[in-house]
Design a protein around this motif. Structure first.
Motif, PDB file in Angstrom:
ATOM      1  N   SER A 181      -7.814 -16.249   1.075  1.00 39.02           N
ATOM      2  CA  SER A 181      -6.554 -16.053   1.803  1.00 39.02           C
ATOM      3  C   SER A 181      -5.447 -15.478   0.918  1.00 39.02           C
ATOM      4  O   SER A 181      -4.446 -14.966   1.427  1.00 39.02           O
TER       5      SER A 181
ATOM      6  N   PRO B 185      -4.921 -10.458   0.969  1.00 42.75           N
ATOM      7  CA  PRO B 185      -4.714 -10.134   2.382  1.00 42.75           C
ATOM      8  C   PRO B 185      -5.766  -9.216   3.007  1.00 42.75           C
ATOM      9  O   PRO B 185      -6.082  -9.355   4.178  1.00 42.75           O
ATOM     10  N   THR B 186      -6.327  -8.298   2.261  1.00 43.60           N
ATOM     11  CA  THR B 186      -7.267  -7.341   2.851  1.00 43.60           C
ATOM     12  C   THR B 186      -8.731  -7.654   2.519  1.00 43.60           C
ATOM     13  O   THR B 186      -9.606  -6.819   2.744  1.00 43.60           O
TER      14      THR B 186
END
Length: 125
Positions: free
Chosen positions: A75, A78-79
């Motif tokens: 987490s 982000p990508t």
């Protein structure tokens, strides 16, 4: 397990390593953090020049605690497209792929971990 099933991608298998570690030396979270830092977790079904589902970024956890840790670390990226899946069975690679880089890899250039490295985790390279 036949080589074709992994190399072709038709079997849905992933090229992976199974690690055994001592929690007194390194935590699972540290291993997961190193995993994310040692490859590109943002590319779908590829690592470097290798393409196909067998090259996907994946973590196969052994407990609910490991799953939570892996999800937590993921987490922070982000990508990230890393798959986090419950472990079911590990299929060892063929003998000629065992210690592949130490044996010389594709180009015959033997590599060693004996490079005065102080890292707790050391990949050939």
């Amino acid at each position: 397990m036949q080589r074709f099933q992994v190399c072709s991608g038709v079997g849905g298998h992933a090229e992976a390593v199974q690690m055994v570690y001592n929690e007194k030396d390194i935590s699972y979270e540290q291993l997961v953090d190193m995993f994310f830092k040692s490859h590109n977790p943002t590319t779908l079904n590829m690592q470097g020049a290798d393409h196909g589902i067998q090259y996907r970024s994946a973590i196969f956890y052994h407990s609910e605690e490991q799953r939570k840790i892996a999800e937590k670390v993921k987490s922070t990226i982000p990508t990230a497209v890393t798959e986090i899946t419950c472990f079911t069975k590990f299929w060892p690679a063929e003998e000629y792929h065992q210690q592949y880089l130490a044996k010389g890899g594709r180009f015959g250039n033997k590599q060693s971990t004996k490079k005065c490295c102080q890292d707790k985790i050391r990949c050939y390279g």
